[in-house]
Design an enzyme around this catalytic site. Structure first.
Site, PDB file in Angstrom:
ATOM      1  N   ALA A 162       6.581 -23.420 -23.970  1.00  0.00           N
ATOM      2  CA  ALA A 162       7.947 -23.262 -24.499  1.00  0.00           C
ATOM      3  C   ALA A 162       8.017 -22.037 -25.402  1.00  0.00           C
ATOM      4  O   ALA A 162       8.739 -22.026 -26.389  1.00  0.00           O
ATOM      5  CB  ALA A 162       8.358 -24.526 -25.255  1.00  0.00           C
TER       6      ALA A 162
ATOM      7  N   ARG B  30      -3.914  -7.255 -18.529  1.00  0.00           N
ATOM      8  CA  ARG B  30      -3.682  -8.656 -18.178  1.00  0.00           C
ATOM      9  C   ARG B  30      -5.020  -9.365 -17.970  1.00  0.00           C
ATOM     10  O   ARG B  30      -5.173 -10.537 -18.283  1.00  0.00           O
ATOM     11  CB  ARG B  30      -2.837  -8.756 -16.909  1.00  0.00           C
ATOM     12  CG  ARG B  30      -1.446  -8.173 -17.054  1.00  0.00           C
ATOM     13  CD  ARG B  30      -0.694  -8.201 -15.737  1.00  0.00           C
ATOM     14  NE  ARG B  30       0.651  -7.675 -15.865  1.00  0.00           N
ATOM     15  CZ  ARG B  30       0.985  -6.403 -15.646  1.00  0.00           C
ATOM     16  NH1 ARG B  30       0.077  -5.522 -15.278  1.00  0.00           N
ATOM     17  NH2 ARG B  30       2.234  -6.012 -15.766  1.00  0.00           N
TER      18      ARG B  30
ATOM     19  N   ARG C 141      11.945  -4.188 -11.553  1.00  0.00           N
ATOM     20  CA  ARG C 141      11.703  -3.021 -12.423  1.00  0.00           C
ATOM     21  C   ARG C 141      11.812  -1.720 -11.619  1.00  0.00           C
ATOM     22  O   ARG C 141      12.456  -0.766 -12.051  1.00  0.00           O
ATOM     23  CB  ARG C 141      10.304  -3.118 -13.048  1.00  0.00           C
ATOM     24  CG  ARG C 141      10.237  -4.117 -14.177  1.00  0.00           C
ATOM     25  CD  ARG C 141       8.839  -4.250 -14.765  1.00  0.00           C
ATOM     26  NE  ARG C 141       8.864  -5.116 -15.937  1.00  0.00           N
ATOM     27  CZ  ARG C 141       7.840  -5.846 -16.350  1.00  0.00           C
ATOM     28  NH1 ARG C 141       6.694  -5.829 -15.694  1.00  0.00           N
ATOM     29  NH2 ARG C 141       7.942  -6.601 -17.436  1.00  0.00           N
TER      30      ARG C 141
ATOM     31  N   HIS D  46      -0.645  -8.485  -9.180  1.00  0.00           N
ATOM     32  CA  HIS D  46       0.210  -8.125 -10.320  1.00  0.00           C
ATOM     33  C   HIS D  46      -0.657  -7.454 -11.394  1.00  0.00           C
ATOM     34  O   HIS D  46      -0.982  -8.026 -12.415  1.00  0.00           O
ATOM     35  CB  HIS D  46       0.873  -9.386 -10.871  1.00  0.00           C
ATOM     36  CG  HIS D  46       1.751  -9.140 -12.055  1.00  0.00           C
ATOM     37  ND1 HIS D  46       2.845  -8.317 -12.012  1.00  0.00           N
ATOM     38  CD2 HIS D  46       1.702  -9.602 -13.323  1.00  0.00           C
ATOM     39  CE1 HIS D  46       3.426  -8.307 -13.196  1.00  0.00           C
ATOM     40  NE2 HIS D  46       2.741  -9.064 -14.020  1.00  0.00           N
TER      41      HIS D  46
HETATM   42  P1  A3D Z   1       4.215 -17.173 -25.586  1.00  0.00           P
HETATM   43  O1  A3D Z   1       5.532 -16.862 -26.203  1.00  0.00           O
HETATM   44  O2  A3D Z   1       2.990 -17.028 -26.403  1.00  0.00           O
HETATM   45  O3  A3D Z   1       4.287 -18.683 -25.029  1.00  0.00           O
HETATM   46  C1  A3D Z   1       3.191 -19.361 -24.495  1.00  0.00           C
HETATM   47  C2  A3D Z   1       3.279 -20.811 -24.910  1.00  0.00           C
HETATM   48  O4  A3D Z   1       2.230 -21.529 -24.262  1.00  0.00           O
HETATM   49  C3  A3D Z   1       3.102 -21.044 -26.435  1.00  0.00           C
HETATM   50  O5  A3D Z   1       4.262 -21.670 -26.971  1.00  0.00           O
HETATM   51  C4  A3D Z   1       1.883 -21.953 -26.518  1.00  0.00           C
HETATM   52  O6  A3D Z   1       1.952 -22.936 -27.557  1.00  0.00           O
HETATM   53  C5  A3D Z   1       1.879 -22.599 -25.139  1.00  0.00           C
HETATM   54  N1  A3D Z   1       0.596 -23.185 -24.741  1.00  0.00           N
HETATM   55  C6  A3D Z   1      -0.660 -22.740 -25.019  1.00  0.00           C
HETATM   56  N2  A3D Z   1      -1.579 -23.577 -24.487  1.00  0.00           N
HETATM   57  C7  A3D Z   1      -0.899 -24.555 -23.845  1.00  0.00           C
HETATM   58  C8  A3D Z   1      -1.294 -25.700 -23.105  1.00  0.00           C
HETATM   59  N3  A3D Z   1      -2.581 -26.010 -22.906  1.00  0.00           N
HETATM   60  N4  A3D Z   1      -0.312 -26.486 -22.602  1.00  0.00           N
HETATM   61  C9  A3D Z   1       1.001 -26.195 -22.799  1.00  0.00           C
HETATM   62  N5  A3D Z   1       1.427 -25.129 -23.506  1.00  0.00           N
HETATM   63  C10 A3D Z   1       0.492 -24.305 -24.013  1.00  0.00           C
HETATM   64  O7  A3D Z   1       3.999 -16.304 -24.255  1.00  0.00           O
HETATM   65  P2  A3D Z   1       5.116 -15.790 -23.209  1.00  0.00           P
HETATM   66  O8  A3D Z   1       6.061 -16.895 -22.910  1.00  0.00           O
HETATM   67  O9  A3D Z   1       5.620 -14.470 -23.650  1.00  0.00           O
HETATM   68  O10 A3D Z   1       4.165 -15.492 -21.944  1.00  0.00           O
HETATM   69  C11 A3D Z   1       3.512 -16.556 -21.269  1.00  0.00           C
HETATM   70  C12 A3D Z   1       2.561 -16.052 -20.210  1.00  0.00           C
HETATM   71  O11 A3D Z   1       3.283 -15.337 -19.208  1.00  0.00           O
HETATM   72  C13 A3D Z   1       1.482 -15.058 -20.706  1.00  0.00           C
HETATM   73  O12 A3D Z   1       0.240 -15.363 -20.102  1.00  0.00           O
HETATM   74  C14 A3D Z   1       1.997 -13.708 -20.239  1.00  0.00           C
HETATM   75  O13 A3D Z   1       0.965 -12.769 -20.050  1.00  0.00           O
HETATM   76  C15 A3D Z   1       2.621 -14.104 -18.917  1.00  0.00           C
HETATM   77  N6  A3D Z   1       3.576 -13.142 -18.367  1.00  0.00           N
HETATM   78  C16 A3D Z   1       3.540 -12.948 -17.020  1.00  0.00           C
HETATM   79  C17 A3D Z   1       4.415 -12.067 -16.428  1.00  0.00           C
HETATM   80  C18 A3D Z   1       4.361 -11.861 -14.936  1.00  0.00           C
HETATM   81  O14 A3D Z   1       5.111 -11.080 -14.410  1.00  0.00           O
HETATM   82  C19 A3D Z   1       3.411 -12.599 -14.142  1.00  0.00           C
HETATM   83  C20 A3D Z   1       5.343 -11.356 -17.193  1.00  0.00           C
HETATM   84  C21 A3D Z   1       5.363 -11.566 -18.568  1.00  0.00           C
HETATM   85  C22 A3D Z   1       4.471 -12.479 -19.154  1.00  0.00           C
END
Ligand code: A3D
Length: 319
Positions: free
Chosen positions: A10, A88, A151, A175
């Protein structure tokens, strides 16, 4: 009965996903996070906007997998994002552990869900998720291609002053820095992009710069934000995939899927165009690749395979 989408994680993307899903009225939303307060707080905050925005979906927050039971769609963003200077791939060790816990949680509670993974490093994490959970390969997919293509299309539209709706393109492969912009399948107002280059309407140099900026599109935003990575465009892309499945749209979109012979590639997840409908991945579309595209695609697959080998060293259970 309303459909149910669970968002595992979240954080920045999870919260934005919840808001977009609510605004579209796509499904009831369960926000799950190990930090229960964040999940509950965001669910309540978005729910309180419903009288103003006029949507009618139920939003809840939890840290208990029982509450996510029988979800139609699960979108996973649990994990850590990049910090400036990180690739990444640097996230592999920590996010692999997190995805193992998530796989355990969802396989018991929502074995029939369509599962969209967003956690990085995307292709390897989605492959690990499928292996850990044992869920069917056609129901476990990764989000990256829609974002990378979006993008690329945006940068082209800015350069050529053509509305984004009139540009078609795909960015495929893994990716990462080796992703491949498919120039042979890129059309601007129905015209092949390389014809525009031949006619001098776009210089090869400018096109190369746009391709390079696309590859580094995530890092550019990480650098600006300093804390965390992109979340609006990634969330919009995840919602598009969920909608294709829930509404049986059968759209052709680029997603990371399990390849078993397609594109001459065996047993690896990578981005290719697919048809998503109510059965999940209904078809993998094989594009004609030019020699150059083939070479770049193969390089990209090699990079994904090498990273998966690194994942197997971290957790031998992945074999
Ligand atoms: P962030 O805002 O840190 O949110 C991640 C959430 O995951 C945090 O609230 C954590 O508490 C929660 N979390 C950690 N461990 C667990 C668990 N075991 N079970 C449930 N929740 C947990 O990150 P974000 O939302 O900005 O990004 C999330 C992921 O997406 C990262 O790995 C990024 O690198 C990835 N991402 C991917 C893309 C693609 O295009 C593939 C683009 C942007 C970000």
């Amino acid at each position: 009965m309303k459909k149910k989408i669970t968002l595992i994680g979240a954080g920045q993307i999870g919260g934005t996903l919840a808001h977009l899903i609510a605004l579209k009225g796509l499904a009831d939303v369960v926000l799950f996070d190990v930090a229960a307060g964040i999940a509950k707080g965001k669910a309540l905050d978005i729910a309180q906007s419903s009288p103003v925005s006029g949507f009618n979906v139920n939003l809840t927050g939890t840290d208990n997998y029982e509450d996510t039971k029988n979800s139609d769609v699960i979108i996973i963003t649990a994990g850590v994002p990049r910090k400036p200077g990180m690739t990444r791939d640097d996230l592999l060790g920590i996010n692999l552990k997190i995805i193992k816990q998530v796989a355990e949680g969802i396989k018991k509670t929502s074995p029939n869900a369509f599962v969209i993974c967003i956690t990085n490093p995307l292709d390897v994490i989605v492959m690990a998720l499928q292996k850990y959970s044992g869920l069917p390969k056609n129901k476990v997919v990764g989000m990256a291609g829609i974002l990378d293509s979006s993008r690329f299309i945006y940068f082209l539209s800015e350069e050529l002053r053509v509305p984004v709706q009139k540009i078609k393109s795909f960015v495929l492969g893994g990716h990462g820095d080796s992703m491949v912009a498919m120039l042979g399948s890129t059309e601007i107002e129905g015209k092949k992009i390389m014809d525009l280059v031949r006619e001098g309407k776009l210089t090869q140099e400018k096109l190369d710069k746009i391709v390079d900026r696309t590859k580094k599109g995530g890092a550019e935003i990480v650098k600006y934000l300093e804390k965390g990575s992109a979340f609006y465009a990634p969330a919009a892309s995840g919602v598009e995939m969920a909608e294709c499945y829930l509404s049986d749209l059968k759209k052709k979109i680029p997603c990371a899927v399990h390849l078993n012979g397609e594109y001459g590639t065996q047993n690896i997840y990578a981005g290719v165009p697919v048809i998503i409908g109510s059965k999940g991945v209904e078809k993998i579309v094989e594009l004609e690749l030019s020699k150059e595209e083939r070479k770049n695609f193969d390089n990209s697959i090699k990079a994904v395979k090498e990273l998966f080998d690194a994942a197997k060293k971290i957790d031998p259970e992945l074999v």
